[in-house]
Design an enzyme around this catalytic site. Structure first.
Site, PDB file in Angstrom:
ATOM      1  N   LYS A   1       0.838  -1.211   0.000  1.00  0.00           N
ATOM      2  CA  LYS A   1       0.000   0.000   0.000  1.00  0.00           C
ATOM      3  C   LYS A   1       0.872   1.261   0.000  1.00  0.00           C
ATOM      4  O   LYS A   1       0.624   2.208  -0.746  1.00  0.00           O
ATOM      5  CB  LYS A   1      -0.922  -0.026   1.232  1.00  0.00           C
ATOM      6  CG  LYS A   1      -1.688   1.251   1.465  1.00  0.00           C
ATOM      7  CD  LYS A   1      -2.725   1.496   0.395  1.00  0.00           C
ATOM      8  CE  LYS A   1      -3.239   2.926   0.436  1.00  0.00           C
ATOM      9  NZ  LYS A   1      -4.147   3.233  -0.661  1.00  0.00           N
TER      10      LYS A   1
ATOM     11  N   CYS B   1      -3.319  10.938   1.163  1.00  0.00           N
ATOM     12  CA  CYS B   1      -2.672   9.645   0.871  1.00  0.00           C
ATOM     13  C   CYS B   1      -1.303   9.838   0.237  1.00  0.00           C
ATOM     14  O   CYS B   1      -0.289   9.545   0.865  1.00  0.00           O
ATOM     15  CB  CYS B   1      -3.561   8.817  -0.062  1.00  0.00           C
ATOM     16  SG  CYS B   1      -5.054   8.228   0.747  1.00  0.00           S
TER      17      CYS B   1
END
Ligand SMILES: NC(=O)c1ccc[n+]([C@@H]2O[C@H](COP(=O)([O-])OP(=O)(O)OC[C@H]3O[C@@H](n4cnc5c(N)ncnc54)[C@H](O)[C@@H]3O)[C@@H](O)[C@H]2O)c1
Length: 432
Positions: free
Chosen positions: A215, A269
């Site tokens: 991720k 993010c």
């Protein structure tokens, strides 16, 4: 729990990730309890409404709440599967803050029973799932936890990150492939059994640590590649070249695919996750670290160039197009567009107008600056300088004849047909 039986599910954290996830699981027929620490969130969902913007989420939540498959609470209750989707911000000096995850895991610990599955979905530094497992082992010494027992463990623990795109969350939650990282292979298999109920994309099993890293790598890859484009744009400005043309031509090479530059990188993010890697391996991550610097520096570069342009034309009104950190959404978190527009507003006061179709009022950063929120038509009528900061589709569709004679600083490359500014600047200076 038999595999044909629908598990009861508890989702902790009902934000951009947790609420759509809870709603999609509830639609698959599982009984879902959503848990949040905010009264307003819980009350809103229980009334069948939503507190965040996401395409088609309102109808879905209304339906599953009405059918009784989704309800919200401040308290965790015994369930078969627990999914944690709470924030993982960074604190001072960009140090990852996993305290929300550990608090949520503490609340789950008391409700765990033999046969349960605990899944962490929050973007997390490598090793967080194991730390969460250690916490559970400490709080529940009566349970055999995976990786710390030679027997068959009583519970399964896995890490399954999310890679959805805001604005397409409901579609991507189901269609995207997912990495399913178990503390042990058995844990990964348990988690797969759960995700199979609502995900159509491929489910690929791995270890929890590899899934955590995957991720972080995905978002760092984006950050590093955007940094390359941003650095090219700074070099091109220095050498008086058109970066958009250079990239367009370079991308004709069959193995080159350079991304588009912009005013910097924002959101919660891509601008955040690389720090999780840098913090874990500072000596080993110079490229990722420099990419973060380049992207942050691009914001200052845009501010400087915009100011030079504005200083050439005293008294002229300036329209900043966009505050959101990316196109067609209403998310202004960590947005370089917002930072640049707010700094220009502090510098040039009421001359600065903001065009942001996704805002109903100006954010707090503009307080006391005198800047005003206006629409596209007002901007075209009243502003001679136009600075594009976000590539909303609504901006892209403004035709050249409506932009003719304007002085444009297009940081997103949305108007490739815009003529060189020199003519417009000298015309305005003559008029002034
Ligand atoms: N938003 C995205 O596009 C996206 C994409 C991929 C991954 N992620 C990751 O998913 C995680 C969640 O992100 P988000 O955007 O949904 O955050 P968010 O801020 O929208 O929502 C988080 C929710 O968790 C609640 N919360 C905080 N502490 C809690 C606790 N102890 N128990 C229960 N609820 C609690 C908050 O009140 C909030 O409603 C983060 O790790 C994020 O990095 C987000």
């Amino acid at each position: 729990m038999l595999s044909e039986e629908k598990p009861s599910v508890c989702v902790l954290g009902l934000g951009y990730i947790g609420l759509p996830t809870a709603a999609v699981i509830a639609r698959s027929g599982c009984s879902v309890l959503g848990v949040d620490v905010t009264d307003h969130v819980v009350d809103t969902i229980n009334s069948g409404k939503i507190h965040i913007e996401e395409v088609d989420l309102d109808g879905l939540v209304q339906g599953v709440v009405a059918r009784g498959t989704l309800r919200a609470s401040l308290q965790v209750e015994p369930s078969d599967v627990f999914v944690i989707a709470v924030p993982t911000p960074f604190g001072d000096n960009n140090i990852p803050d996993t305290s929300y995850v550990m608090e949520a895991a503490t609340n789950v610990a008391a409700a765990l029973k033999v046969g349960d599955t605990l899944i962490l979905e929050s973007t997390s530094p490598v090793g967080t799932t194991e730390k969460m497992r250690d916490l559970i082992a400490k709080l529940r010494p009566d349970l055999k936890v995976p990786g710390l027992t030679n027997d068959i463990p009583d519970i399964a623990i896995a890490y399954c990150p999310e890679r959805v795109l805001p604005g397409k969350i409901l579609e991507e939650l189901i269609q995207n492939d997912r990495s399913i990282g178990g503390i042990t292979p058995r844990c990964a298999r348990k988690a797969i059994g759960f995700y199979h109920r609502f995900v159509r994309g491929d489910l690929i099993t791995t270890s929890a640590r590899a899934a955590e890293m995957t991720k972080l790598v995905e978002n760092s890859y984006r950050d590093v590649n955007i940094a390359f484009a941003n650095e090219l744009s700074i070099i091109s400005d220095h050498m008086d070249l058109d970066v958009w043309e250079v990239i367009r031509l370079a991308n004709r090479h069959p193995r080159v695919n350079i991304l588009q530059p912009g005013p910097g990188v924002g959101g919660h993010c891509i601008a955040v996750d690389p720090w999780f890697i840098i913090h874990s391996a500072p000596e080993q991550s110079p490229l990722i670290r420099i990419a973060r610097d380049v992207n942050d520096r691009k914001t200052g570069h845009v501010l400087e160039r915009a100011s030079l342009l504005i200083d050439e034309l005293p008294g002229v009104s300036i329209a900043c197009f966009g505050l959101a950190f990316k196109a067609n959404i209403d998310d202004f978190r960590e947005s370089p567009a917002l930072k640049i527009a707010a700094k220009l507003a502090r510098r040039y006061g009421g001359r600065v107008k903001i065009v942001e179709p996704y805002a109903s009022e100006l954010p707090a950063a503009f307080e006391g600056t005198g800047a005003q929120l206006i629409d596209i038509d007002q901007a075209l009528e009243t502003c001679q300088i136009m600075i594009t900061l976000t590539d909303h589709d609504m901006f892209k569709s403004i035709p050249l004849d409506e932009r003719a004679g304007k002085v444009v600083y297009d940081t997103r490359g949305i108007w490739p047909d815009q003529p060189d500014n020199r003519k417009a600047v000298s015309k305005l200076r003559l008029a002034g």
